[in-house]
Design an enzyme around this catalytic site. Structure first.
Site, PDB file in Angstrom:
ATOM      1  N   CYS A  21      -5.487   7.818  -6.522  1.00 28.87           N
ATOM      2  CA  CYS A  21      -4.113   7.871  -5.962  1.00 28.87           C
ATOM      3  C   CYS A  21      -3.637   9.168  -5.914  1.00 28.87           C
ATOM      4  O   CYS A  21      -3.455   9.842  -4.893  1.00 28.87           O
ATOM      5  CB  CYS A  21      -2.869   7.092  -6.817  1.00 28.87           C
TER       6      CYS A  21
ATOM      7  N   LYS B 192     -10.004   7.065 -16.321  1.00 28.91           N
ATOM      8  CA  LYS B 192      -9.434   6.751 -17.202  1.00 28.91           C
ATOM      9  C   LYS B 192      -9.592   5.965 -18.192  1.00 28.91           C
ATOM     10  O   LYS B 192     -10.630   5.042 -17.781  1.00 28.91           O
ATOM     11  CB  LYS B 192      -7.716   6.984 -17.202  1.00 28.91           C
TER      12      LYS B 192
ATOM     13  N   LEU C 161       4.041  13.356 -11.102  1.00 28.22           N
ATOM     14  CA  LEU C 161       3.205  13.150 -12.245  1.00 28.22           C
ATOM     15  C   LEU C 161       2.264  14.001 -12.064  1.00 28.22           C
ATOM     16  O   LEU C 161       1.860  14.766 -13.283  1.00 28.22           O
ATOM     17  CB  LEU C 161       2.851  11.619 -12.282  1.00 28.22           C
TER      18      LEU C 161
ATOM     19  N   GLU D 103      -3.385   2.180 -13.420  1.00 33.50           N
ATOM     20  CA  GLU D 103      -4.596   1.208 -14.204  1.00 33.50           C
ATOM     21  C   GLU D 103      -4.848   1.483 -15.539  1.00 33.50           C
ATOM     22  O   GLU D 103      -4.397   2.548 -16.120  1.00 33.50           O
ATOM     23  CB  GLU D 103      -5.682   1.677 -13.396  1.00 33.50           C
TER      24      GLU D 103
ATOM     25  N   SER E  83       0.990  -1.165   0.071  1.00 37.43           N
ATOM     26  CA  SER E  83       0.176   0.035  -0.064  1.00 37.43           C
ATOM     27  C   SER E  83       0.824   1.205  -0.053  1.00 37.43           C
ATOM     28  O   SER E  83       2.020   1.274   0.474  1.00 37.43           O
ATOM     29  CB  SER E  83      -0.887   0.041   1.326  1.00 37.43           C
TER      30      SER E  83
HETATM   31  P1  NAD Z   1      -8.658  -1.387  -3.224  1.00 29.81           P
HETATM   32  O1  NAD Z   1      -9.828  -0.580  -2.534  1.00 29.81           O
HETATM   33  O2  NAD Z   1      -9.355  -1.545  -4.742  1.00 29.81           O
HETATM   34  O3  NAD Z   1      -8.284  -2.719  -2.531  1.00 29.81           O
HETATM   35  C1  NAD Z   1      -8.115  -2.876  -1.251  1.00 29.81           C
HETATM   36  C2  NAD Z   1      -8.695  -4.128  -0.770  1.00 29.81           C
HETATM   37  O4  NAD Z   1      -8.343  -4.461   0.596  1.00 29.81           O
HETATM   38  C3  NAD Z   1     -10.310  -4.198  -0.519  1.00 29.81           C
HETATM   39  O5  NAD Z   1     -10.730  -5.545  -1.390  1.00 29.81           O
HETATM   40  C4  NAD Z   1     -10.434  -4.549   0.759  1.00 29.81           C
HETATM   41  O6  NAD Z   1     -11.766  -5.197   0.923  1.00 29.81           O
HETATM   42  C5  NAD Z   1      -9.552  -4.780   1.411  1.00 29.81           C
HETATM   43  N1  NAD Z   1      -9.087  -5.059   2.887  1.00 29.81           N
HETATM   44  C6  NAD Z   1      -9.097  -3.632   3.605  1.00 29.81           C
HETATM   45  N2  NAD Z   1      -8.946  -4.067   4.955  1.00 29.81           N
HETATM   46  C7  NAD Z   1      -8.590  -5.103   4.867  1.00 29.81           C
HETATM   47  C8  NAD Z   1      -8.386  -6.033   6.089  1.00 29.81           C
HETATM   48  N3  NAD Z   1      -8.048  -5.596   7.134  1.00 29.81           N
HETATM   49  N4  NAD Z   1      -8.182  -7.518   5.889  1.00 29.81           N
HETATM   50  C9  NAD Z   1      -8.267  -7.916   4.655  1.00 29.81           C
HETATM   51  N5  NAD Z   1      -8.741  -7.258   3.587  1.00 29.81           N
HETATM   52  C10 NAD Z   1      -8.758  -5.983   3.753  1.00 29.81           C
HETATM   53  O7  NAD Z   1      -7.236  -0.536  -3.214  1.00 29.81           O
HETATM   54  P2  NAD Z   1      -6.271  -0.447  -4.257  1.00 29.81           P
HETATM   55  O8  NAD Z   1      -6.696   0.344  -5.227  1.00 29.81           O
HETATM   56  O9  NAD Z   1      -5.830  -2.042  -4.656  1.00 29.81           O
HETATM   57  O10 NAD Z   1      -5.068   0.314  -3.467  1.00 29.81           O
HETATM   58  C11 NAD Z   1      -4.423  -0.372  -2.442  1.00 29.81           C
HETATM   59  C12 NAD Z   1      -3.114   0.367  -1.957  1.00 29.81           C
HETATM   60  O11 NAD Z   1      -2.458   0.246  -3.073  1.00 29.81           O
HETATM   61  C13 NAD Z   1      -3.379   1.902  -1.646  1.00 29.81           C
HETATM   62  O12 NAD Z   1      -2.648   2.043  -0.446  1.00 29.81           O
HETATM   63  C14 NAD Z   1      -3.268   2.652  -2.874  1.00 29.81           C
HETATM   64  O13 NAD Z   1      -2.706   3.975  -2.639  1.00 29.81           O
HETATM   65  C15 NAD Z   1      -2.006   1.709  -3.369  1.00 29.81           C
HETATM   66  N6  NAD Z   1      -1.640   2.013  -4.921  1.00 29.81           N
HETATM   67  C16 NAD Z   1      -2.977   1.928  -5.597  1.00 29.81           C
HETATM   68  C17 NAD Z   1      -2.691   2.043  -7.414  1.00 29.81           C
HETATM   69  C18 NAD Z   1      -4.037   1.696  -7.967  1.00 29.81           C
HETATM   70  O14 NAD Z   1      -3.806   2.197  -9.313  1.00 29.81           O
HETATM   71  N7  NAD Z   1      -5.145   1.449  -7.479  1.00 29.81           N
HETATM   72  C19 NAD Z   1      -1.403   2.038  -7.792  1.00 29.81           C
HETATM   73  C20 NAD Z   1      -0.337   2.156  -6.833  1.00 29.81           C
HETATM   74  C21 NAD Z   1      -0.473   1.846  -5.342  1.00 29.81           C
HETATM   75  C1  UDX Z   2      -1.143   7.039 -10.879  1.00 27.04           C
HETATM   76  C2  UDX Z   2       0.454   6.517 -11.332  1.00 27.04           C
HETATM   77  O1  UDX Z   2       0.625   6.929 -12.676  1.00 27.04           O
HETATM   78  C3  UDX Z   2       0.959   5.422 -10.912  1.00 27.04           C
HETATM   79  O2  UDX Z   2       2.292   5.167 -11.130  1.00 27.04           O
HETATM   80  C4  UDX Z   2       0.579   5.014  -9.348  1.00 27.04           C
HETATM   81  O3  UDX Z   2       0.934   3.858  -9.065  1.00 27.04           O
HETATM   82  C5  UDX Z   2      -0.778   5.227  -9.145  1.00 27.04           C
HETATM   83  O4  UDX Z   2      -1.303   6.532  -9.569  1.00 27.04           O
HETATM   84  P1  UDX Z   2      -3.362   5.735 -12.224  1.00 27.04           P
HETATM   85  O5  UDX Z   2      -3.865   6.891 -11.274  1.00 27.04           O
HETATM   86  O6  UDX Z   2      -3.966   4.422 -12.158  1.00 27.04           O
HETATM   87  O7  UDX Z   2      -1.822   6.005 -11.880  1.00 27.04           O
HETATM   88  O8  UDX Z   2      -3.421   6.393 -13.523  1.00 27.04           O
HETATM   89  P2  UDX Z   2      -2.593   7.553 -14.400  1.00 27.04           P
HETATM   90  O9  UDX Z   2      -2.305   6.885 -15.898  1.00 27.04           O
HETATM   91  O10 UDX Z   2      -1.426   8.165 -13.891  1.00 27.04           O
HETATM   92  O11 UDX Z   2      -3.663   8.747 -14.735  1.00 27.04           O
HETATM   93  C6  UDX Z   2      -4.207   9.498 -13.721  1.00 27.04           C
HETATM   94  C7  UDX Z   2      -5.052  10.426 -13.988  1.00 27.04           C
HETATM   95  O12 UDX Z   2      -4.299  11.280 -14.724  1.00 27.04           O
HETATM   96  C8  UDX Z   2      -6.228  10.022 -15.153  1.00 27.04           C
HETATM   97  O13 UDX Z   2      -7.398  10.701 -14.801  1.00 27.04           O
HETATM   98  C9  UDX Z   2      -5.678  10.607 -16.276  1.00 27.04           C
HETATM   99  O14 UDX Z   2      -6.727  10.607 -17.299  1.00 27.04           O
HETATM  100  C10 UDX Z   2      -5.111  11.959 -16.191  1.00 27.04           C
HETATM  101  N1  UDX Z   2      -3.956  12.480 -17.032  1.00 27.04           N
HETATM  102  C11 UDX Z   2      -2.696  11.555 -17.200  1.00 27.04           C
HETATM  103  C12 UDX Z   2      -4.060  13.442 -17.573  1.00 27.04           C
HETATM  104  O15 UDX Z   2      -4.844  14.128 -17.383  1.00 27.04           O
HETATM  105  N2  UDX Z   2      -2.990  13.993 -18.661  1.00 27.04           N
HETATM  106  C13 UDX Z   2      -2.085  13.079 -18.832  1.00 27.04           C
HETATM  107  O16 UDX Z   2      -1.059  13.496 -19.538  1.00 27.04           O
HETATM  108  C14 UDX Z   2      -1.876  11.981 -18.035  1.00 27.04           C
END
Ligand code: NAD
Ligand code: UDX
Length: 446
Positions: free
Chosen positions: A276, A339, A227, A165, A131
């Site tokens: 994020c 996105k 970013l 994503e 996380s």
């Molecule tokens: P998410 O909400 O999609 O998933 C989190 C999951 O954890 C949920 O399914 C929830 O039920 C579970 N959970 C929560 N507490 C729990 C517990 N105590 N025991 C068991 N399960 C539990 O979140 P996410 O988007 O996967 O993000 C997770 C972390 O990764 C965050 O800190 C986020 O900032 C970071 N992160 C996210 C992204 C992204 O693109 N979504 C990218 C990089 C980092």
């Molecule tokens: C971001 C970081 O890129 C990734 O490295 C981190 O792990 C999680 O947060 P994410 O939020 O999944 O990833 O997607 P990203 O491609 O970064 O886009 C974020 C937002 O910025 C979207 O709404 C996208 O449409 C917007 N965006 C991106 C712009 O508006 N302009 C750009 O040039 C690029």
């Protein structure tokens, strides 16, 4: 140390895809993903076309590894007990109450994980922060683990996730870098090596960067802030372009061709969304304030303020076009995901834009190819008097559904490829994502 069993707590957008790829690339390691939400686990074990996370390429990875060495389970205690290495990939949203509300990260889910790990562990463990966490959280986790267990050694590593994503599988296959932070003690370095060995199954060693824990934790927040800062910079300039006759796409291209700047993340938009950027920058701002660095806090806060300004500006453009009142107008919102290529709508600009148009009197209709109706309704249910109409039949919509024939304007808020081929006929179109090149379209920054 040879790792045979990995457990990941949290089967969300990070835990699911990340562990699926580790399992695919490391067939000699059993990888089990657990979650407190049994529905999510059921869905991960269900049909490949209805996995809880939509990501191009994910279903293929899950198909190959699931049941071989990739498992999704409701058994949290048993899997913690069996694993030598435990990833925490739970959500860390912005706090909504208490000290730091609206800014600091809510660490309650991470703390609950740490308590579970302490409670169910019967042997030494490597515990990994996957996380995104504030710098120095590892200290707090260590405290919880030690207070709630006896005679077990926990080594804590930070291994933040950089996937975006929509491109998660490609990002995981070919990461720019894998960052691993660990203690500089002998046991800390052994744990770091154990995790390096996992990634080395497919990531070239020169891309695996090892640091101390605090650098790793902070590098994640700082990367997201940098970013997002680029997007706010280009978005702020889109407003100036509209006043001066400069063209924001031409500006982006000209700026990005300087190799010191580079072309990425310079695409003007209706504002960044996603779970994020906003959360992590607010967290950074909070940390700076906490350490008394008010000027630094204000600098980063401005990135969020410009993002809010941009979302507001786009919605206001539409309202102004209709003379300031949308009563009796129907507006179709095209795109609800934050996105393209994801089913995630967390913090999507669409939510803000739709709310503002709705408050100005418009009837809203929504179409997104991947976000479920349930998610759309849960995004709007807190503030809307009436439930908006959603269109789920992709082909009907693309052919120009009759329901869409009566709308007064389309607002494009997600850059889905399908919208480029939509037949808008002579409708009024507001393009927040610069995906259409038609003359009658009103673009941001042009
Ligand atoms: P998410 O909400 O999609 O998933 C989190 C999951 O954890 C949920 O399914 C929830 O039920 C579970 N959970 C929560 N507490 C729990 C517990 N105590 N025991 C068991 N399960 C539990 O979140 P996410 O988007 O996967 O993000 C997770 C972390 O990764 C965050 O800190 C986020 O900032 C970071 N992160 C996210 C992204 C992204 O693109 N979504 C990218 C990089 C980092
Ligand atoms: C971001 C970081 O890129 C990734 O490295 C981190 O792990 C999680 O947060 P994410 O939020 O999944 O990833 O997607 P990203 O491609 O970064 O886009 C974020 C937002 O910025 C979207 O709404 C996208 O449409 C917007 N965006 C991106 C712009 O508006 N302009 C750009 O040039 C690029």
């Amino acid at each position: 140390m040879q790792i045979k069993n990995i457990c990941c707590i949290g089967a969300g957008y990070v835990g699911g895809p990340t562990m699926a790829v580790i399992a695919l690339k490391c067939p000699h390691i059993n990888v089990t993903v657990v979650d407190a939400n049994p529905e999510r686990i059921k869905a991960w074990n269900g049909p490949l076309n209805a996995l809880p996370v939509y990501e191009p390429g994910l279903a293929e990875v899950v198909k190959e590894a699931r049941g071989r060495n990739l498992f999704f389970s409701e058994d949290i205690s048993g899997n913690i007990e069996r694993a030598e290495m435990i990833f925490m990939a739970v959500n860390t949203p912005t706090k909504t109450e208490g000290e730091g509300a609206g800014m600091a990260a809510d660490l309650r889910y991470v703390e609950a994980c740490a308590k579970d790990i302490a409670k169910y562990s019967k042997s030494d463990k490597i515990v990994i922060e996957k996380s995104t966490l504030p710098v120095r959280t590892a200290e707090k986790i260590k405290e919880i683990l030690e207070e709630n267990s006896t005679n077990i050694h926990f080594e804590i590593l930070s291994n933040p996730e950089f996937l975006a994503e929509g491109t998660a599988i490609q990002d995981l296959f070919k990461s720019d870098r894998v960052l691993i932070g660990g203690d500089e003690t002998e046991s800390g370095q052994k744990a770091v090596q154990a995790l390096v060995d996992v990634y080395a199954n497919w990531i070239p060693e020169e891309k695996i960067l090892t640091t101390n824990v605090w650098s790793s934790e902070l590098a994640k927040l700082a990367s997201n802030a940098m970013l997002a800062q680029r997007i706010s910079s280009i978005n702020s300039l889109s407003a100036l372009c509209e006043k001066t006759g400069a063209n924001i796409d031409e500006l982006s291209k000209a700026i990005g061709m300087d190799h010191r700047i580079g072309p990425y993340f310079l695409k003007a938009s209706v504002g960044f969304g996603g779970s994020c950027f906003q959360k992590d920058i607010l967290n950074l701002v909070y940390l700076c304030k906490y350490y008394g660095l008010d000027e630094v806090a204000e600098y980063w806060h401005q990135v969020i303020k410009i993002n809010d300004y941009q979302k507001d500006r786009f919605a206001q453009k539409i309202i102004d076009h209709f003379g300031g009142d949308l009563t009796g107008k129907r507006i179709a919102i095209l795109g609800w995901a934050f996105k393209a290529n994801t089913n995630d709508s967390r913090e999507s600009a669409a939510i803000y834009v739709a709310e503002k148009l709705h408050k100005a009197g418009a009837t809203i209709e929504i179409y997104d190819p991947m976000v479920s109706e349930d998610s759309i309704y849960s995004d709007v249910r807190f503030y809307w008097k009436e439930i908006p109409k959603t269109h789920k039949d992709r082909f009907d919509v693309l052919k120009g559904s009759p329901n869409f024939n009566n709308v007064d304007a389309f607002a494009i808020v997600t850059e889905w490829e399908a919208f480029k081929h939509f037949d808008f006929k002579k409708s009024m179109v507001f393009d927040g994502r610069n995906i259409l090149e038609k003359k009658e379209v009103t673009h941001l920054g042009k």
